[in-house]
Design a protein around this motif. Structure first.
Motif, PDB file in Angstrom:
ATOM      1  N   VAL A 256      -0.205  -0.922   4.377  1.00  0.00           N
ATOM      2  CA  VAL A 256      -0.688  -2.193   3.851  1.00  0.00           C
ATOM      3  C   VAL A 256       0.513  -2.968   3.344  1.00  0.00           C
ATOM      4  O   VAL A 256       1.260  -2.495   2.484  1.00  0.00           O
ATOM      5  CB  VAL A 256      -1.715  -1.988   2.722  1.00  0.00           C
ATOM      6  CG1 VAL A 256      -2.031  -3.312   2.037  1.00  0.00           C
ATOM      7  CG2 VAL A 256      -2.992  -1.360   3.282  1.00  0.00           C
ATOM      8  N   TRP A 257       0.708  -4.161   3.882  1.00  0.00           N
ATOM      9  CA  TRP A 257       1.853  -5.008   3.557  1.00  0.00           C
ATOM     10  C   TRP A 257       1.387  -6.136   2.648  1.00  0.00           C
ATOM     11  O   TRP A 257       0.390  -6.802   2.931  1.00  0.00           O
ATOM     12  CB  TRP A 257       2.469  -5.571   4.826  1.00  0.00           C
ATOM     13  CG  TRP A 257       3.045  -4.510   5.712  1.00  0.00           C
ATOM     14  CD1 TRP A 257       2.386  -3.773   6.666  1.00  0.00           C
ATOM     15  CD2 TRP A 257       4.395  -4.043   5.717  1.00  0.00           C
ATOM     16  NE1 TRP A 257       3.244  -2.892   7.266  1.00  0.00           N
ATOM     17  CE2 TRP A 257       4.486  -3.031   6.704  1.00  0.00           C
ATOM     18  CE3 TRP A 257       5.538  -4.386   4.988  1.00  0.00           C
ATOM     19  CZ2 TRP A 257       5.669  -2.356   6.978  1.00  0.00           C
ATOM     20  CZ3 TRP A 257       6.728  -3.721   5.257  1.00  0.00           C
ATOM     21  CH2 TRP A 257       6.786  -2.715   6.239  1.00  0.00           C
ATOM     22  N   TYR A 258       2.110  -6.354   1.573  1.00  0.00           N
ATOM     23  CA  TYR A 258       1.668  -7.313   0.560  1.00  0.00           C
ATOM     24  C   TYR A 258       2.847  -8.141   0.053  1.00  0.00           C
ATOM     25  O   TYR A 258       4.026  -7.758   0.171  1.00  0.00           O
ATOM     26  CB  TYR A 258       1.017  -6.567  -0.618  1.00  0.00           C
ATOM     27  CG  TYR A 258       1.969  -5.650  -1.357  1.00  0.00           C
ATOM     28  CD1 TYR A 258       2.639  -6.078  -2.503  1.00  0.00           C
ATOM     29  CD2 TYR A 258       2.213  -4.354  -0.902  1.00  0.00           C
ATOM     30  CE1 TYR A 258       3.532  -5.248  -3.169  1.00  0.00           C
ATOM     31  CE2 TYR A 258       3.097  -3.516  -1.555  1.00  0.00           C
ATOM     32  CZ  TYR A 258       3.748  -3.963  -2.691  1.00  0.00           C
ATOM     33  OH  TYR A 258       4.645  -3.141  -3.343  1.00  0.00           O
ATOM     34  N   LEU A 259       2.530  -9.269  -0.557  1.00  0.00           N
ATOM     35  CA  LEU A 259       3.509 -10.167  -1.148  1.00  0.00           C
ATOM     36  C   LEU A 259       3.493 -10.026  -2.669  1.00  0.00           C
ATOM     37  O   LEU A 259       2.510  -9.525  -3.238  1.00  0.00           O
ATOM     38  CB  LEU A 259       3.192 -11.607  -0.764  1.00  0.00           C
ATOM     39  CG  LEU A 259       3.394 -11.989   0.700  1.00  0.00           C
ATOM     40  CD1 LEU A 259       2.765 -13.343   0.987  1.00  0.00           C
ATOM     41  CD2 LEU A 259       4.869 -11.976   1.076  1.00  0.00           C
ATOM     42  N   PRO A 260       4.546 -10.461  -3.361  1.00  0.00           N
ATOM     43  CA  PRO A 260       4.523 -10.456  -4.826  1.00  0.00           C
ATOM     44  C   PRO A 260       3.285 -11.186  -5.346  1.00  0.00           C
ATOM     45  O   PRO A 260       2.911 -12.244  -4.834  1.00  0.00           O
ATOM     46  CB  PRO A 260       5.807 -11.192  -5.195  1.00  0.00           C
ATOM     47  CG  PRO A 260       6.728 -10.941  -4.042  1.00  0.00           C
ATOM     48  CD  PRO A 260       5.845 -10.943  -2.831  1.00  0.00           C
TER      49      PRO A 260
END
Length: 489
Positions: A256-260
């Motif tokens: 799972v790739w996420y942003l700040p």
């Protein structure tokens, strides 16, 4: 694709519903030795350099054509979907902030220069000599891709490039001819074939690749090559901003790739992704690849959620009855597409319900059994609404993509078929319905299936004629003229 149907979900819940040649010209274009058996998949080799300062991806592509064919080819066609963003004509809501396009040059077939012809999102490439069964050819070209800003699916957002349908995609040729269907912002106008890929990205320092293949897991590198065989198309995200958390689902790496700012949902959505992959593998059949990526963040109209082989996108949160929460249902919906579209393919223009309806059913089944959220009542209400829409507009749940007004697409293509599958459970039992799904998956994995194929499997498993049942639910009781694709009714 989940975006519009999700908006419809919210409306109902809140009561507001109203992809032996001449010597190549570079190492990139090196040709693999022939297999002893005739190949039936295209093999792509792409080398592309990303220039964030110009929003441009430039490079070369070579496609080795399959050897198996029913009749000689005098020409081939490619879909150039990025050209839809050059002169946008699909509605102001989805209009990109800045245009995008793809330019093609130096087209060659087996080393011989040919004159290609581009018609908006379709490109014709003539062959120097007819290509008969048992023979292949190598088609080479240079390209320059200008990414739109705020585009649908294809997009540039800060230090991230979303690459969907981004390269010249060899069109499908079947009994209906070459499929160069026009672009639309409603639904997914993409009909693809299983292909093999070797893609090399040259990146600025600090960028990494998230893709449809098995990605490099260590520190960022400026040249990355990904190889993945037997997938329908190749999507990628080039980013200097995303971070990831990972889990394991029966030996499958789930990222799972996420942003700040998304830290609060990364763990709940990772759990949902792992649980969803396990659930669908158990119910329908094993996921055949090593890895799957979930990329969070709505960065333009239609970016999330979307499905691609080995990679999906999702919004991080959604409004619920209890307030804003992790977008569990969006994540599991897009992951279910790995089975219905990714492995078992269909013509998404001619029969969009076949992947979207089965995927929506899969999503609702997961939410009911694993998240204790039983929304079958919602599906019943949506189905009654579909009856009203049919009476007014005449559309059915088994029409072509272009036949639907945008406002009813999700209702007819996602929700009515999902309700149908739950009703079938009532009639023949959950065990047989799941057996239908797993048999359909096993029989048509890595192939293209049709409505007729699904209905045939359903009848075999159920041990009874289910044509009247599906006619009632998909065609609202109407009979359709039998042809090669709709004889199942």
């Amino acid at each position: 694709m989940m975006r519009r149907v999700f908006l419809f979900f919210v409306a109902v819940l809140t009561g507001s519903l109203v992809l032996n040649c001449a010597a190549p010209r570079s190492a990139l274009m090196a040709v693999k030795e022939k297999d002893p058996v005739l190949t039936d998949r295209p093999h792509y080799r792409i080398e592309a350099s990303w220039n964030p300062g110009k929003d441009e991806l430039t490079g070369q592509m070579a496609v080795r054509l399959p050897e198996k064919r029913k009749e000689p080819l005098n020409e081939i066609w490619f879909n150039l979907y990025p050209n839809a963003f050059r002169n946008w004509k699909y509605g102001n809501e989805s209009r990109p902030e800045k245009p995008g396009w793809i330019d093609i040059s130096h087209v060659r077939v087996d080393g011989k220069k040919v004159r290609h012809e581009i018609r908006e999102t379709a490109m014709k490439v003539p062959l120097p000599a007819p290509l008969t069964n048992g023979r292949s050819a190598l088609v080479e070209m240079d390209f320059r891709l200008k990414l739109p800003r705020g585009g649908s699916r294809l997009n540039r957002f800060k230090r991230t490039a979303f690459l969907a349908q981004w390269y010249p995609m060899l069109a499908v040729k079947d009994d209906g001819g070459w499929h160069t269907d026009p672009y639309t912002a409603t639904g997914d106008p993409f009909y693809t074939q299983m292909s093999d890929f070797e893609v090399t990205f040259k990146l600025p320092a600090g960028y990494r690749v998230i893709s449809s293949g098995k990605d490099h897991r260590g520190p960022t590198r400026q040249t990355v090559t990904i190889r993945q065989d037997n997938i329908r198309d190749f999507a990628a995200v080039l980013t200097a901003d995303y971070k990831s958390v990972s889990g394991n689902a029966g030996g499958i790496r789930v990222n799972v790739w996420y942003l700040p700012g998304m830290e609060s949902v990364r763990e709940p959505l990772l759990r949902a992704a792992v649980n969803g992959m396990n659930f669908f593998s158990e119910k329908f059949g094993a996921y055949p690849y090593d890895e799957v990526d979930v990329v969070l963040g709505e960065t333009g109209f239609g970016i999330a959620g979307m499905e691609y082989p080995g990679l999906v996108t999702s919004v991080p949160t959604i409004p619920t009855r209890k307030g804003q929460g992790p977008a569990v249902n969006v994540v599991v919906h897009e992951l279910a597409h790995q089975w219905w579209y990714g492995v078992v393919g269909n013509d998404q223009v001619k029969e969009p319900w076949l992947d979207e309806g089965l995927t929506t059913f899969s999503e609702f089944l997961y939410m009911k059994e694993k998240e204790n959220e039983d929304e079958t009542g919602f599906l019943e209400r949506a189905s009654r609404k579909a009856d009203e829409v049919h009476q007014t507009l005449g559309v059915t749940a088994a029409d072509r993509l272009y036949d639907y007004p945008d406002s009813v697409y999700g209702l007819m293509v996602y929700l009515r078929p999902a309700a149908m599958m739950f009703r079938l459970m009532d009639e023949i039992g959950e065990e047989k319905v799941l057996k239908i799904m797993s048999t359909y998956y096993d029989r048509y994995r890595f192939k293209t299936a049709t409505t007729r194929d699904f209905i045939r499997v359903a009848g075999e498993v159920a041990g009874k004629d289910l044509v009247p049942f599906f006619r009632e639910w998909l065609l609202f009781g109407k009979k359709r003229e039998a042809d090669a694709e709709t004889a199942g009714f």
